[in-house]
Design a protein around this motif. Structure first.
Motif, short mmCIF file in Angstrom:
data_model
loop_
_atom_site.label_atom_id
_atom_site.label_comp_id
_atom_site.label_asym_id
_atom_site.label_seq_id
_atom_site.Cartn_x
_atom_site.Cartn_y
_atom_site.Cartn_z
N VAL A 44 0.79 -1.36 -0.11
CA VAL A 44 -0.09 -0.12 -0.04
C VAL A 44 0.87 1.14 -0.19
O VAL A 44 0.52 2.14 -0.69
CB VAL A 44 -0.90 0.06 1.20
N ALA A 45 2.00 1.21 0.48
CA ALA A 45 2.96 2.12 0.45
C ALA A 45 3.50 2.70 -0.89
O ALA A 45 3.86 3.59 -1.23
CB ALA A 45 4.14 2.24 1.40
N ASP A 46 3.81 1.56 -1.56
CA ASP A 46 4.12 1.98 -2.99
C ASP A 46 3.04 2.72 -3.57
O ASP A 46 3.49 3.71 -4.58
CB ASP A 46 4.19 0.55 -3.82
N ARG A 47 1.91 2.23 -3.79
CA ARG A 47 0.72 2.82 -4.35
C ARG A 47 0.48 4.03 -3.83
O ARG A 47 0.36 4.94 -4.71
CB ARG A 47 -0.42 2.13 -4.34
N GLU A 48 0.63 4.34 -2.39
CA GLU A 48 0.16 5.90 -2.09
C GLU A 48 1.30 6.75 -2.44
O GLU A 48 1.25 7.77 -2.76
CB GLU A 48 -0.07 5.94 -0.40
N SER A 49 2.35 6.23 -2.28
CA SER A 49 3.73 6.97 -2.64
C SER A 49 3.78 7.48 -4.29
O SER A 49 4.01 8.57 -4.36
CB SER A 49 5.04 6.10 -2.44
N ARG A 65 3.96 14.05 -18.74
CA ARG A 65 2.96 13.11 -18.31
C ARG A 65 3.91 12.19 -17.20
O ARG A 65 5.01 12.32 -17.33
CB ARG A 65 2.52 12.42 -19.48
N MET A 66 3.09 11.31 -16.74
CA MET A 66 3.60 10.78 -15.55
C MET A 66 3.53 8.85 -16.06
O MET A 66 2.58 8.55 -16.57
CB MET A 66 2.61 10.74 -14.31
N ILE A 67 4.70 8.45 -15.61
CA ILE A 67 5.03 7.26 -15.94
C ILE A 67 5.35 6.39 -14.89
O ILE A 67 6.52 6.47 -14.37
CB ILE A 67 5.83 6.57 -17.46
N GLY A 68 4.47 5.87 -14.10
CA GLY A 68 5.06 5.20 -12.71
C GLY A 68 4.96 3.48 -12.98
O GLY A 68 4.15 3.21 -13.52
N GLU A 69 5.78 3.07 -12.12
CA GLU A 69 5.88 1.69 -12.12
C GLU A 69 4.51 1.13 -11.85
O GLU A 69 4.07 -0.20 -12.46
CB GLU A 69 6.96 0.99 -10.79
N GLU A 70 3.80 1.34 -10.90
CA GLU A 70 2.73 0.73 -10.42
C GLU A 70 1.49 0.93 -11.31
O GLU A 70 0.85 0.27 -11.92
CB GLU A 70 2.37 1.19 -8.95
N ALA A 71 1.46 2.01 -11.94
CA ALA A 71 0.34 2.52 -13.03
C ALA A 71 0.88 1.73 -14.37
O ALA A 71 -0.19 1.28 -14.74
CB ALA A 71 0.56 4.06 -13.39
N VAL A 72 2.17 1.34 -14.40
CA VAL A 72 2.40 0.49 -15.86
C VAL A 72 1.87 -0.81 -15.42
O VAL A 72 1.77 -1.51 -16.54
CB VAL A 72 3.81 0.72 -16.19
N SER A 73 2.11 -1.40 -14.36
CA SER A 73 1.54 -2.75 -13.98
C SER A 73 0.36 -2.73 -14.25
O SER A 73 -0.13 -4.06 -14.72
CB SER A 73 1.89 -2.95 -12.44
N ALA A 74 -0.33 -2.03 -14.13
CA ALA A 74 -1.81 -2.02 -14.49
C ALA A 74 -2.32 -1.48 -15.89
O ALA A 74 -3.01 -2.21 -16.39
CB ALA A 74 -2.83 -1.07 -13.43
N ASP A 75 -1.54 -0.89 -16.46
CA ASP A 75 -1.74 -0.58 -18.12
C ASP A 75 -0.32 -0.09 -18.63
O ASP A 75 0.09 0.61 -18.72
CB ASP A 75 -2.73 0.94 -17.92
N ALA A 76 0.12 -1.44 -19.10
CA ALA A 76 1.52 -1.38 -19.94
C ALA A 76 1.25 -0.43 -20.97
O ALA A 76 2.44 0.07 -21.51
CB ALA A 76 1.83 -2.79 -20.54
N SER A 77 0.33 0.06 -21.51
CA SER A 77 0.18 1.00 -22.56
C SER A 77 0.67 2.37 -22.16
O SER A 77 1.17 3.21 -23.26
CB SER A 77 -1.15 1.29 -23.26
N TRP A 88 7.67 12.06 -16.60
CA TRP A 88 8.21 11.90 -15.31
C TRP A 88 8.31 10.06 -15.35
O TRP A 88 7.38 9.42 -15.59
CB TRP A 88 7.39 12.36 -14.26
N ILE A 89 9.42 9.59 -14.90
CA ILE A 89 9.51 8.09 -14.81
C ILE A 89 9.85 8.06 -13.20
O ILE A 89 10.79 8.48 -12.51
CB ILE A 89 10.91 7.55 -15.34
N VAL A 90 8.81 7.23 -12.45
CA VAL A 90 8.69 7.16 -11.23
C VAL A 90 8.74 5.66 -10.53
O VAL A 90 7.80 4.90 -10.89
CB VAL A 90 7.34 7.73 -10.67
N ASP A 91 9.79 5.58 -9.68
CA ASP A 91 9.54 4.35 -8.89
C ASP A 91 9.12 4.71 -7.56
O ASP A 91 10.20 5.12 -6.74
CB ASP A 91 10.99 3.70 -8.74
N PRO A 92 8.16 4.56 -7.08
CA PRO A 92 7.63 4.98 -5.76
C PRO A 92 8.43 4.36 -4.52
O PRO A 92 8.46 5.11 -3.53
CB PRO A 92 6.16 4.87 -5.68
#
Length: 265
Positions: A44-49, A65-77, A88-92
């Motif tokens: 939950v900390a990854d996702r909230e971060s 635009r935002m490209i976050g690890e967890e968002a990509v996990s849900a939508d690779a497009s 922005w490339i983000v690893d929370p």
């Protein structure tokens, strides 16, 4: 533009570390750790971060635009067109497995890319507060002090080889080549620590197989701006979003050549 972003982004990262990440360190309930895939955890900390970082970055630079690890996990497009425009490339939380186990290291990592080139990057250790950042063409810094890479100076190059994702035959070949030629040390299971170890003279080199942009874009710019080199096994310079497997990061170009010769002949 990138230089003006350094402190606002750093301040955002520190705030998220203090308000989201650290309060959950060693305080996660069992249901707050989820397995996305075999051995691939999210908390939950990854996702909230990621949510908080995304909201803050949108205010700092709305046109990116935002490209976050967890968002990509849900939508690779979301990775489509990563080489176009600002993003922005983000690893929370890099090193989620460590974080979930209540051990260090783990890190928050951010990179700003423009048309596929990393323009600026940040790596924060939430536990110690150590912040590395770099600006394309402007150098690399640790806690605001400019830094340049330096070899360990040990008789054999010190290398952290992340071999767990290698195909078994490649792993066996590498393991057969290294005795007496490299000092193979354990990996921290956190790219946000592995890159600093190369930059700061604790390791001479690191090897990676997978090349997710959130794992490597931040550290790659910091390493190269400090005087090191990161490239694919064939010597092609790393660029986020360009498909491929296998990366060697080294404190100097000469060490890169030496490590590649040991591993690949």
């Amino acid at each position: 533009m990138s230089t003006a972003l350094i402190e606002p982004v750093a301040a955002l990262m520190r705030q998220v570390a203090a308000e989201v990440v650290m309060p959950r360190f060693r305080a996660l309930a069992a249901h707050e750790v989820i397995e996305k895939g075999p051995g691939d955890l999210v908390t939950v900390a990854d996702r909230e971060s990621e949510l908080r970082l995304g909201e803050g970055l949108a205010k700092i630079l709305p046109e990116a635009r935002m490209i976050g690890e967890e968002a990509v996990s849900a939508d690779a497009s979301l990775l489509d067109g990563i080489g176009e425009g600002l993003a922005w490339i983000v690893d929370p939380i890099d090193g989620t497995s460590n974080f979930a186990e209540g051990i260090t290291p783990f890190a928050i990592m951010i990179a700003l890319i423009g048309d596929g080139d990393v323009q600026a990057s940040w790596i924060l250790d939430p536990v110690t507060g150590r912040l590395l950042h770099a600006v394309q063409g402007g150098g690399a810094f640790v806690n605001g002090e400019r830094v340049t890479t330096r070899p360990t100076g040990k008789p054999l190059p010190v290398a952290a080889l992340a071999t767990q994702f290698l195909p078994s035959e490649v792993r066996a070949d590498f393991e057969a080549r290294t005795p007496g030629r490299l000092e193979n040390v354990s990996v921290p299971r956190c790219a946000g620590e592995q890159y600093p170890r190369v930059v700061l003279g604790q390791n001479d080199a690191a090897l990676f197989w997978r090349a997710h942009p959130w794992d490597h874009a931040p550290g790659a710019l910091i390493l190269t701006e400090a005087g090191g080199r990161i490239a694919r096994f064939d010597g092609v310079a790393y660029r986020p979003g360009v498909p491929g497997l296998g990366l060697i990061a080294a404190a100097t170009p000469a060490l890169w050549d030496e490590i590649r010769q040991v591993l690949l002949g």
